[in-house]
Design a protein around this motif. Sequence first.
Motif, PDB file in Angstrom:
ATOM      1  N   HIS A   7      18.599  11.318  28.465  1.00 13.98           N
ATOM      2  CA  HIS A   7      18.549  11.296  27.002  1.00 13.98           C
ATOM      3  C   HIS A   7      19.949  11.280  26.416  1.00 13.98           C
ATOM      4  CE1 HIS A   7      16.963  12.265  23.012  1.00 13.98           C
ATOM      5  NE2 HIS A   7      17.985  13.095  22.909  1.00 13.98           N
ATOM      6  N   PRO A   8      20.236  10.494  25.393  1.00 15.91           N
ATOM      7  CA  PRO A   8      19.309   9.592  24.710  1.00 15.91           C
ATOM      8  C   PRO A   8      19.177   8.272  25.465  1.00 15.91           C
ATOM      9  CG  PRO A   8      21.451   9.469  23.676  1.00 15.91           C
ATOM     10  CD  PRO A   8      21.567  10.502  24.763  1.00 15.91           C
ATOM     11  N   SER A   9      18.228   7.471  25.087  1.00 14.76           N
ATOM     12  CA  SER A   9      18.051   6.175  25.731  1.00 14.76           C
ATOM     13  C   SER A   9      19.025   5.149  25.147  1.00 14.76           C
ATOM     14  CB  SER A   9      16.613   5.679  25.579  1.00 14.76           C
ATOM     15  OG  SER A   9      16.248   5.656  24.215  1.00 14.76           O
ATOM     16  N   TRP A  10      19.430   5.364  23.923  1.00 15.91           N
ATOM     17  CA  TRP A  10      20.463   4.506  23.353  1.00 15.91           C
ATOM     18  C   TRP A  10      21.208   5.301  22.275  1.00 15.91           C
ATOM     19  CZ3 TRP A  10      20.266   3.568  18.118  1.00 15.91           C
ATOM     20  CH2 TRP A  10      19.036   3.796  17.498  1.00 15.91           C
ATOM     21  N   VAL A  11      22.458   4.944  22.086  1.00 14.89           N
ATOM     22  CA  VAL A  11      23.275   5.615  21.068  1.00 14.89           C
ATOM     23  C   VAL A  11      24.355   4.666  20.587  1.00 14.89           C
ATOM     24  CG1 VAL A  11      24.726   6.673  22.856  1.00 14.89           C
ATOM     25  CG2 VAL A  11      24.681   7.657  20.560  1.00 14.89           C
ATOM     26  N   ILE A  12      24.574   4.694  19.285  1.00 15.16           N
ATOM     27  CA  ILE A  12      25.651   3.938  18.658  1.00 15.16           C
ATOM     28  C   ILE A  12      26.602   4.932  18.036  1.00 15.16           C
ATOM     29  CG2 ILE A  12      26.258   2.206  16.922  1.00 15.16           C
ATOM     30  CD1 ILE A  12      23.377   1.137  17.179  1.00 15.16           C
ATOM     31  N   CYS A  13      27.858   4.828  18.358  1.00 13.47           N
ATOM     32  CA  CYS A  13      28.819   5.768  17.790  1.00 13.47           C
ATOM     33  C   CYS A  13      30.078   5.029  17.352  1.00 13.47           C
ATOM     34  CB  CYS A  13      29.177   6.858  18.806  1.00 13.47           C
ATOM     35  SG  CYS A  13      30.176   6.273  20.185  1.00 13.47           S
ATOM     36  N   LYS A  14      30.841   5.705  16.528  1.00 20.01           N
ATOM     37  CA  LYS A  14      32.086   5.123  16.046  1.00 20.01           C
ATOM     38  C   LYS A  14      33.216   5.403  17.019  1.00 20.01           C
ATOM     39  CE  LYS A  14      31.040   5.153  11.097  1.00 20.01           C
ATOM     40  NZ  LYS A  14      31.486   5.593   9.750  1.00 20.01           N
ATOM     41  N   SER A  15      34.161   4.516  17.032  1.00 19.49           N
ATOM     42  CA  SER A  15      35.314   4.660  17.902  1.00 19.49           C
ATOM     43  C   SER A  15      36.035   5.982  17.611  1.00 19.49           C
ATOM     44  CB  SER A  15      36.269   3.477  17.669  1.00 19.49           C
ATOM     45  OG  SER A  15      37.290   3.463  18.615  1.00 19.49           O
ATOM     46  N   GLY A  16      36.371   6.705  18.659  1.00 19.88           N
ATOM     47  CA  GLY A  16      37.068   7.972  18.508  1.00 19.88           C
ATOM     48  C   GLY A  16      36.165   9.197  18.603  1.00 19.88           C
ATOM     49  N   THR A  17      34.878   8.987  18.501  1.00 16.23           N
ATOM     50  CA  THR A  17      33.946  10.117  18.601  1.00 16.23           C
ATOM     51  C   THR A  17      33.526  10.325  20.054  1.00 16.23           C
ATOM     52  OG1 THR A  17      32.029   8.711  18.186  1.00 16.23           O
ATOM     53  CG2 THR A  17      33.088   9.708  16.270  1.00 16.23           C
ATOM     54  N   SER A  18      32.854  11.447  20.290  1.00 18.01           N
ATOM     55  CA  SER A  18      32.392  11.772  21.647  1.00 18.01           C
ATOM     56  C   SER A  18      30.871  11.700  21.700  1.00 18.01           C
ATOM     57  CB  SER A  18      32.865  13.167  22.045  1.00 18.01           C
ATOM     58  OG  SER A  18      34.272  13.194  22.137  1.00 18.01           O
ATOM     59  N   VAL A  19      30.372  11.341  22.853  1.00 16.27           N
ATOM     60  CA  VAL A  19      28.926  11.209  23.055  1.00 16.27           C
ATOM     61  C   VAL A  19      28.515  11.951  24.315  1.00 16.27           C
ATOM     62  CG1 VAL A  19      27.064   9.580  23.542  1.00 16.27           C
ATOM     63  CG2 VAL A  19      28.858   8.960  21.917  1.00 16.27           C
ATOM     64  N   LYS A  20      27.452  12.737  24.206  1.00 14.08           N
ATOM     65  CA  LYS A  20      26.954  13.476  25.369  1.00 14.08           C
ATOM     66  C   LYS A  20      25.634  12.875  25.820  1.00 14.08           C
ATOM     67  CE  LYS A  20      27.131  18.031  25.738  1.00 14.08           C
ATOM     68  NZ  LYS A  20      26.810  19.478  25.581  1.00 14.08           N
ATOM     69  N   ILE A  21      25.527  12.657  27.122  1.00 11.90           N
ATOM     70  CA  ILE A  21      24.304  12.134  27.728  1.00 11.90           C
ATOM     71  C   ILE A  21      23.778  13.181  28.692  1.00 11.90           C
ATOM     72  CG2 ILE A  21      23.305  10.274  29.099  1.00 11.90           C
ATOM     73  CD1 ILE A  21      25.738   8.542  28.269  1.00 11.90           C
ATOM     74  N   GLU A  22      22.480  13.460  28.596  1.00 11.72           N
ATOM     75  CA  GLU A  22      21.866  14.466  29.458  1.00 11.72           C
ATOM     76  C   GLU A  22      21.003  13.823  30.535  1.00 11.72           C
ATOM     77  OE1 GLU A  22      21.356  18.267  26.409  1.00 11.72           O
ATOM     78  OE2 GLU A  22      19.600  17.198  27.170  1.00 11.72           O
TER      79      GLU A  22
END
Lengths: 120, 112
Positions: A7-22
């Motif tokens: 999770h998540p199955s898809w994510v859109i984020c802005k440049s410079g931010t952080s994303v966590k995948i579980e």
Amino acid sequence: GAVVSQHPSWVICKSGTSVKIECRSLDFQATTMFWYRQFPKQSLMLMATSNEGSKATYEQGVEKDKFLINHASLTLSTLTVTSAHPEDSSFYICSARPQALLTGLNSPLHFGNGTRLTVT
Amino acid sequence: GQQVMQIPQYQHVQEGEDFTTYCNSSTTLSNIQWYKQRPGGHPVFLIQLVKSGEVKKQKRLTFQFGEAKKNSSLHITATQTTDVGTYFCAGMNSGGYQKVTFGTGTKLQVIP
């Protein structure tokens, strides 16, 4: 049996931010989980091996400070893409193997459904 | 490091024709696994081969592991449209570190 939930199955984020995948193993315990990255029309490239209770083992060329891995329990590993950039856009897939004591060292990998990351 | 190559990269076949993909490792493997990935999906485990020269069959699929445990093949007899996808071999190294390296994959397209 041997279900891996990602999770998540898809994510859109802005440049410079952080994303966590579980990545969770739902019906088995996994001392080891693997994180792969797959570019379009290419094979799966192992990024790192996540070890419960200890530091992850990163493959050559993978920045450990950029791709933070935490394996806090026998059923959960997380991958955090820090300060994401458009070139980090890819398909990230985790996999896990049931504990060796129960099924043997050669048991197959069970994959999550993957996370499509798009960095704008 | 360990490299696992597959040929061909792409294969288009008419429905009913046979299909074979070949997998070659630069190092000796402990075992080899085969996975199938449908478009937009994740890899799904098909089979594992452990013994030198081992041959296993699953309905129309035949898997072989080479005598030297460095190569493998997957043969599909009389392909069907449901066989469409990318087939990956994945080799586990024979050392103490249980690392799985995926092959480059063969994308199969079946023309009805």
